[in-house]
Design a protein around this motif. Structure first.
Motif, PDB file in Angstrom:
ATOM      1  N   GLN A   3      -1.567  13.209   1.836  1.00 27.21           N
ATOM      2  CA  GLN A   3      -1.308  11.972   1.091  1.00 27.21           C
ATOM      3  C   GLN A   3      -1.903  10.774   1.822  1.00 27.21           C
ATOM      4  O   GLN A   3      -1.831  10.682   3.048  1.00 27.21           O
ATOM      5  CB  GLN A   3       0.194  11.767   0.913  1.00 27.21           C
ATOM      6  N   THR A   4      -2.533   9.855   1.067  1.00 29.93           N
ATOM      7  CA  THR A   4      -3.014   8.625   1.703  1.00 29.93           C
ATOM      8  C   THR A   4      -1.836   7.899   2.334  1.00 29.93           C
ATOM      9  O   THR A   4      -0.762   7.805   1.743  1.00 29.93           O
ATOM     10  CB  THR A   4      -3.710   7.725   0.665  1.00 29.93           C
ATOM     11  N   HIS A   5      -2.049   7.364   3.532  1.00 28.97           N
ATOM     12  CA  HIS A   5      -0.915   6.804   4.276  1.00 28.97           C
ATOM     13  C   HIS A   5      -1.301   5.630   5.182  1.00 28.97           C
ATOM     14  O   HIS A   5      -0.444   5.088   5.877  1.00 28.97           O
ATOM     15  CB  HIS A   5      -0.244   7.888   5.130  1.00 28.97           C
ATOM     16  N   ILE A   6      -2.560   5.223   5.190  1.00 26.13           N
ATOM     17  CA  ILE A   6      -2.976   4.088   6.015  1.00 26.13           C
ATOM     18  C   ILE A   6      -3.201   2.884   5.113  1.00 26.13           C
ATOM     19  O   ILE A   6      -4.028   2.920   4.203  1.00 26.13           O
ATOM     20  CB  ILE A   6      -4.264   4.406   6.801  1.00 26.13           C
ATOM     21  N   GLY A   7      -2.452   1.819   5.350  1.00 21.45           N
ATOM     22  CA  GLY A   7      -2.613   0.608   4.559  1.00 21.45           C
ATOM     23  C   GLY A   7      -1.503   0.358   3.568  1.00 21.45           C
ATOM     24  O   GLY A   7      -1.718  -0.261   2.517  1.00 21.45           O
ATOM     25  N   TYR A   8      -0.289   0.832   3.850  1.00 19.32           N
ATOM     26  CA  TYR A   8       0.857   0.564   2.969  1.00 19.32           C
ATOM     27  C   TYR A   8       1.108  -0.936   2.846  1.00 19.32           C
ATOM     28  O   TYR A   8       1.088  -1.667   3.836  1.00 19.32           O
ATOM     29  CB  TYR A   8       2.117   1.228   3.517  1.00 19.32           C
ATOM     30  N   THR A   9       1.363  -1.391   1.629  1.00 19.00           N
ATOM     31  CA  THR A   9       1.772  -2.784   1.389  1.00 19.00           C
ATOM     32  C   THR A   9       3.091  -2.865   0.637  1.00 19.00           C
ATOM     33  O   THR A   9       3.702  -3.922   0.579  1.00 19.00           O
ATOM     34  CB  THR A   9       0.702  -3.545   0.597  1.00 19.00           C
ATOM     35  N   TYR A  10       3.544  -1.750   0.056  1.00 18.50           N
ATOM     36  CA  TYR A  10       4.866  -1.659  -0.563  1.00 18.50           C
ATOM     37  C   TYR A  10       5.252  -0.190  -0.583  1.00 18.50           C
ATOM     38  O   TYR A  10       4.632   0.617   0.125  1.00 18.50           O
ATOM     39  CB  TYR A  10       4.894  -2.339  -1.930  1.00 18.50           C
ATOM     40  N   TRP A  11       6.276   0.208  -1.374  1.00 16.60           N
ATOM     41  CA  TRP A  11       6.821   1.553  -1.220  1.00 16.60           C
ATOM     42  C   TRP A  11       5.850   2.662  -1.629  1.00 16.60           C
ATOM     43  O   TRP A  11       5.890   3.763  -1.084  1.00 16.60           O
ATOM     44  CB  TRP A  11       8.126   1.687  -2.017  1.00 16.60           C
ATOM     45  N   GLN A  12       4.965   2.384  -2.597  1.00 17.78           N
ATOM     46  CA  GLN A  12       4.037   3.407  -3.064  1.00 17.78           C
ATOM     47  C   GLN A  12       2.865   3.564  -2.095  1.00 17.78           C
ATOM     48  O   GLN A  12       2.476   2.625  -1.406  1.00 17.78           O
ATOM     49  CB  GLN A  12       3.525   3.016  -4.454  1.00 17.78           C
ATOM     50  N   GLN A  13       2.299   4.798  -2.041  1.00 18.92           N
ATOM     51  CA  GLN A  13       1.192   5.043  -1.129  1.00 18.92           C
ATOM     52  C   GLN A  13      -0.023   4.215  -1.525  1.00 18.92           C
ATOM     53  O   GLN A  13      -0.215   3.891  -2.698  1.00 18.92           O
ATOM     54  CB  GLN A  13       0.821   6.533  -1.105  1.00 18.92           C
TER      55      GLN A  13
END
Length: 355
Positions: A3-13
């Protein structure tokens, strides 16, 4: 991890892996505030200089207080912000304050930045409360418009009565309680449901969960639920608590009112004040999520429910806090008694000292 996981800005990936913006320290140009920067525990501010975290053009920062029953030391970071090598020296106007290192050198390559500790020797400190001034001097100037950094360290040399036992002690303006560390349990006047409290290790962000068993027990009231008792000792004068009102935050595990006829409830009492019965999950109509469930600071993101109650503060000394869980589905983790010292954080204040 797929799962993409670098660059979160809110709860969704994030939709793609994306590094956040990077910044580099300019090493070819001297800082407007000179070559030396200072920051302290619990603050993002840097002195000398200006930033959004302290008063404009102020060269002073306040260090969190120390006392004999909590932190007796606080850290201070001293680091290079300029282009020149510099010698620094830290002094105090009180002989009972000691430093892990009182002088040193900084170079502009960042390898000599240092964290030092200021420690109060309470055996030598005067009784009561006070403020100590710490000065950090530099062998070079502080830029074109700033002056020597000054730090204020407040101390509270409090003394616990020798006859106080089996309870929590105020430190740093609060009392943080782990629910499983109760002073005593008062049995229910009528225990037809045969309920008792059970500790669930690890069901908490900090230590454990405390809940009623059996889970099939009926709803309870003050006569059928056992009471958890927490002995407290406070030092804060009544004048230091705004409006003489204490805020008590109860932290519970995430949950929902699965039976609308049996919302999760608890009751709380400080000393002989009126008992407060609290329903801490506020359901919404048409199957909508309860108030405070979603959002960046909601129950899901926090992995906890926060429930606040206000009580009257009657002054320093011994106090008794009682807690009743009134539904077997409720799991309580901790309680925070705020006398003005609770700071914003994810996990809340660490557990206070107890005897």
């Amino acid at each position: 991890m797929d799962q993409t996981h670098i660059g979160y800005t809110y709860w969704q990936q994030p939709m793609r892996q994306a590094l956040p913006g990077l910044q580099y320290v300019q090493v070819q140009e001297r800082d407007l505030a000179g070559d030396l920067g200072v920051s302290v525990e619990t603050s993002n501010a840097t002195v000398p200089g200006d930033d959004m975290y302290h008063a404009l053009s102020s060269n002073a920062l306040t260090i969190p207080p120390v006392d004999p029953y909590g932190a007796i030391s606080r850290w201070i970071d001293i680091f290079s912000v300029g282009t020149n090598a510099v010698e620094w020296n830290i002094t105090s106007n009180a002989s009972f304050v000691h430093f892990s290192q009182s002088f040193g050198s900084l170079t502009s390559n960042g390898t000599t930045d240092i964290r030092i500790w200021a420690t109060v020797d309470f055996a030598s400190a005067p009784a009561g409360n006070g403020i100590v001034m710490l000065n950090i001097s530099s062998s070079r100037d502080y830029g074109t418009q700033f002056n020597m950094p000054q730090l204020m360290l407040s101390f509270r040399n409090t003394v616990l009565p020798s006859n106080y036992t089996n309870g929590y002690i105020e430190s740093d303006g609060h009392i943080s309680i782990e629910a499983e560390h109760y002073s005593s349990i008062t049995p229910a006047a009528t225990n037809a449901a045969k309920v008792s409290y059970t500790i669930i290790p690890g069901l908490s962000r900090t230590l454990s969960g405390l809940t009623l068993f059996p889970v099939t027990a009926p709803s309870l009231d003050l006569t059928t639920a056992p009471a958890l008792t927490y002995n407290l000792y406070t030092f804060s004068p009544i004048t230091s608590v705004p409006g003489h009102v204490l805020n008590i935050t109860l932290v519970a595990t995430t949950s929902l009112n699965t039976d609308p006829n049996r919302p999760l409830r608890y009751a709380l009492q400080l000393d002989s004040q009126p008992v407060q019965t609290v329903k801490y999950i506020i359901d919404q109509p048409a199957g909508n999520l309860p108030i405070g469930w979603a959002g960046l600071r909601g129950s899901v993101a926090s992995n906890a429910w926060y429930s606040n109650s206000n009580v009257t503060y009657t002054g320093p000394g011994e106090h008794v806090l009682k807690l009743w869980l009134l539904e077997p589905g409720m799991v309580v983790n901790s309680l925070w008694v705020n006398l003005g010292g609770v700071r914003p954080s994810y996990l809340g204040p660490p557990e206070s000292p107890r005897v």
